[in-house]
Design a protein around this motif. Sequence first.
Motif, mmCIF file in Angstrom:
data_model
loop_
_atom_site.group_PDB
_atom_site.id
_atom_site.type_symbol
_atom_site.label_atom_id
_atom_site.label_comp_id
_atom_site.label_asym_id
_atom_site.label_seq_id
_atom_site.Cartn_x
_atom_site.Cartn_y
_atom_site.Cartn_z
ATOM 1 N N SER A 9 0.623 -9.381 1.580
ATOM 2 C CA SER A 9 1.985 -8.927 1.815
ATOM 3 C C SER A 9 2.008 -7.937 2.967
ATOM 4 O O SER A 9 1.017 -7.262 3.248
ATOM 5 C CB SER A 9 2.590 -8.298 0.566
ATOM 6 O OG SER A 9 1.876 -7.154 0.188
ATOM 7 N N THR A 11 4.347 -4.712 3.984
ATOM 8 C CA THR A 11 5.257 -3.822 3.274
ATOM 9 C C THR A 11 5.644 -2.630 4.127
ATOM 10 O O THR A 11 4.807 -2.085 4.854
ATOM 11 C CB THR A 11 4.593 -3.320 1.969
ATOM 12 O OG1 THR A 11 4.229 -4.444 1.166
ATOM 13 C CG2 THR A 11 5.508 -2.414 1.180
ATOM 14 N N ASN A 102 15.191 -13.015 -11.035
ATOM 15 C CA ASN A 102 14.486 -12.429 -9.892
ATOM 16 C C ASN A 102 14.701 -10.928 -9.750
ATOM 17 O O ASN A 102 14.583 -10.383 -8.657
ATOM 18 C CB ASN A 102 14.882 -13.141 -8.591
ATOM 19 C CG ASN A 102 14.473 -14.586 -8.595
ATOM 20 O OD1 ASN A 102 13.393 -14.937 -9.050
ATOM 21 N ND2 ASN A 102 15.357 -15.444 -8.107
ATOM 22 N N THR A 103 15.027 -10.253 -10.849
ATOM 23 C CA THR A 103 15.263 -8.814 -10.825
ATOM 24 C C THR A 103 14.484 -8.164 -11.962
ATOM 25 O O THR A 103 14.437 -8.691 -13.065
ATOM 26 C CB THR A 103 16.767 -8.498 -10.986
ATOM 27 O OG1 THR A 103 17.493 -9.218 -9.984
ATOM 28 C CG2 THR A 103 17.049 -7.025 -10.843
ATOM 29 N N THR A 133 13.602 -3.852 -8.650
ATOM 30 C CA THR A 133 13.134 -4.778 -7.615
ATOM 31 C C THR A 133 13.921 -6.074 -7.714
ATOM 32 O O THR A 133 14.112 -6.609 -8.806
ATOM 33 C CB THR A 133 11.637 -5.095 -7.789
ATOM 34 O OG1 THR A 133 10.891 -3.890 -7.650
ATOM 35 C CG2 THR A 133 11.155 -6.111 -6.753
ATOM 36 N N LYS A 134 14.351 -6.561 -6.561
ATOM 37 C CA LYS A 134 15.039 -7.849 -6.469
ATOM 38 C C LYS A 134 14.230 -8.725 -5.522
ATOM 39 O O LYS A 134 13.873 -8.306 -4.420
ATOM 40 C CB LYS A 134 16.465 -7.660 -5.943
ATOM 41 C CG LYS A 134 17.229 -8.926 -5.720
ATOM 42 C CD LYS A 134 17.645 -9.561 -7.026
ATOM 43 C CE LYS A 134 18.530 -10.781 -6.770
ATOM 44 N NZ LYS A 134 18.822 -11.532 -7.952
ATOM 45 N N LYS A 135 13.918 -9.947 -5.973
ATOM 46 C CA LYS A 135 13.165 -10.896 -5.151
ATOM 47 C C LYS A 135 14.118 -11.908 -4.528
ATOM 48 O O LYS A 135 15.025 -12.409 -5.187
ATOM 49 C CB LYS A 135 12.113 -11.613 -5.990
ATOM 50 C CG LYS A 135 11.016 -10.699 -6.468
ATOM 51 C CD LYS A 135 9.959 -11.438 -7.254
ATOM 52 C CE LYS A 135 8.895 -10.456 -7.719
ATOM 53 N NZ LYS A 135 7.858 -11.095 -8.511
ATOM 54 N N THR A 139 10.446 -12.591 -0.159
ATOM 55 C CA THR A 139 10.739 -11.195 0.162
ATOM 56 C C THR A 139 11.203 -10.470 -1.088
ATOM 57 O O THR A 139 11.893 -11.042 -1.925
ATOM 58 C CB THR A 139 11.832 -11.124 1.246
ATOM 59 O OG1 THR A 139 11.393 -11.847 2.400
ATOM 60 C CG2 THR A 139 12.125 -9.698 1.647
ATOM 61 N N SER A 140 10.823 -9.213 -1.210
ATOM 62 C CA SER A 140 11.328 -8.392 -2.312
ATOM 63 C C SER A 140 11.789 -7.046 -1.755
ATOM 64 O O SER A 140 11.264 -6.544 -0.755
ATOM 65 C CB SER A 140 10.271 -8.195 -3.396
ATOM 66 O OG SER A 140 9.183 -7.459 -2.909
ATOM 67 N N SER A 142 12.911 -3.108 -3.212
ATOM 68 C CA SER A 142 12.947 -2.169 -4.333
ATOM 69 C C SER A 142 13.624 -0.885 -3.896
ATOM 70 O O SER A 142 13.454 -0.434 -2.755
ATOM 71 C CB SER A 142 11.534 -1.828 -4.816
ATOM 72 O OG SER A 142 10.836 -2.967 -5.208
ATOM 73 N N TYR A 169 7.214 -8.549 2.280
ATOM 74 C CA TYR A 169 7.200 -9.991 2.530
ATOM 75 C C TYR A 169 5.848 -10.486 2.052
ATOM 76 O O TYR A 169 4.785 -10.036 2.499
ATOM 77 C CB TYR A 169 7.390 -10.302 4.023
ATOM 78 C CG TYR A 169 7.292 -11.784 4.305
ATOM 79 C CD1 TYR A 169 8.328 -12.635 3.973
ATOM 80 C CD2 TYR A 169 6.151 -12.315 4.897
ATOM 81 C CE1 TYR A 169 8.239 -13.992 4.212
ATOM 82 C CE2 TYR A 169 6.054 -13.674 5.140
ATOM 83 C CZ TYR A 169 7.101 -14.503 4.790
ATOM 84 O OH TYR A 169 6.999 -15.857 5.037
ATOM 85 N N ASN A 170 5.856 -11.403 1.084
ATOM 86 C CA ASN A 170 4.626 -11.925 0.464
ATOM 87 C C ASN A 170 4.286 -13.289 1.024
ATOM 88 O O ASN A 170 5.157 -14.160 1.127
ATOM 89 C CB ASN A 170 4.833 -12.019 -1.054
ATOM 90 C CG ASN A 170 5.199 -10.684 -1.636
ATOM 91 O OD1 ASN A 170 4.395 -9.769 -1.671
ATOM 92 N ND2 ASN A 170 6.445 -10.553 -2.071
#
Length: 171
Positions: A9, A11, A102-103, A133-135, A139-140, A142, A169-170
């Motif tokens: 990732s 970050t 996704n949260t 956190t929202k995905k 991408t996530s 927080s 970004y993963n």
Amino acid sequence: MPEPIIKNSVTINSFQSLDGSNLTIGGVEQKFPFKKASVSTFLGVGTNFEDNTNLVFDVKGSVNYNKTLNQNLRIRNNINGDNTTTQIRYSPISVNVPIGENTSFYANPHYSGKYNYKNKEWTHSAGVFAGITKKFGMTSFSIEAQRYNVQDIKNNSGENWSFNAILSYNF
């Protein structure tokens, strides 16, 4: 035992303290997950955008109790010619609970010790951070609040509070 799948990732973390100070760290993390544990490394740069820029190197470990609870350890090295430090932060229990698609909500009480190589001193503190956190695909995002130095619970000054944002970004 199967080989772990490496998770990478990029970050950016922004820590905005209520005393007016700030720290923004950006970098790359490699995570090696196993069945109930993971180990990761992070390499990045941290700055307050005024007079301090550090190389940041973390080593992290986590062991899951179940799907929502874990314990974790982070060793963070801030490398700067003028003021190099190593912080060891341990969280005996950390919570991460899904609250929607996704949260998730998370909370992390912890205790840390930091060694400053310049003045050869250890400092200790307890703290907690909690957030959501929202995905969005890979991408996530927080957003969290953090309380430092809870061992001095009466000191609610801005130096002990921050609001943080984390974008990852993963891949």
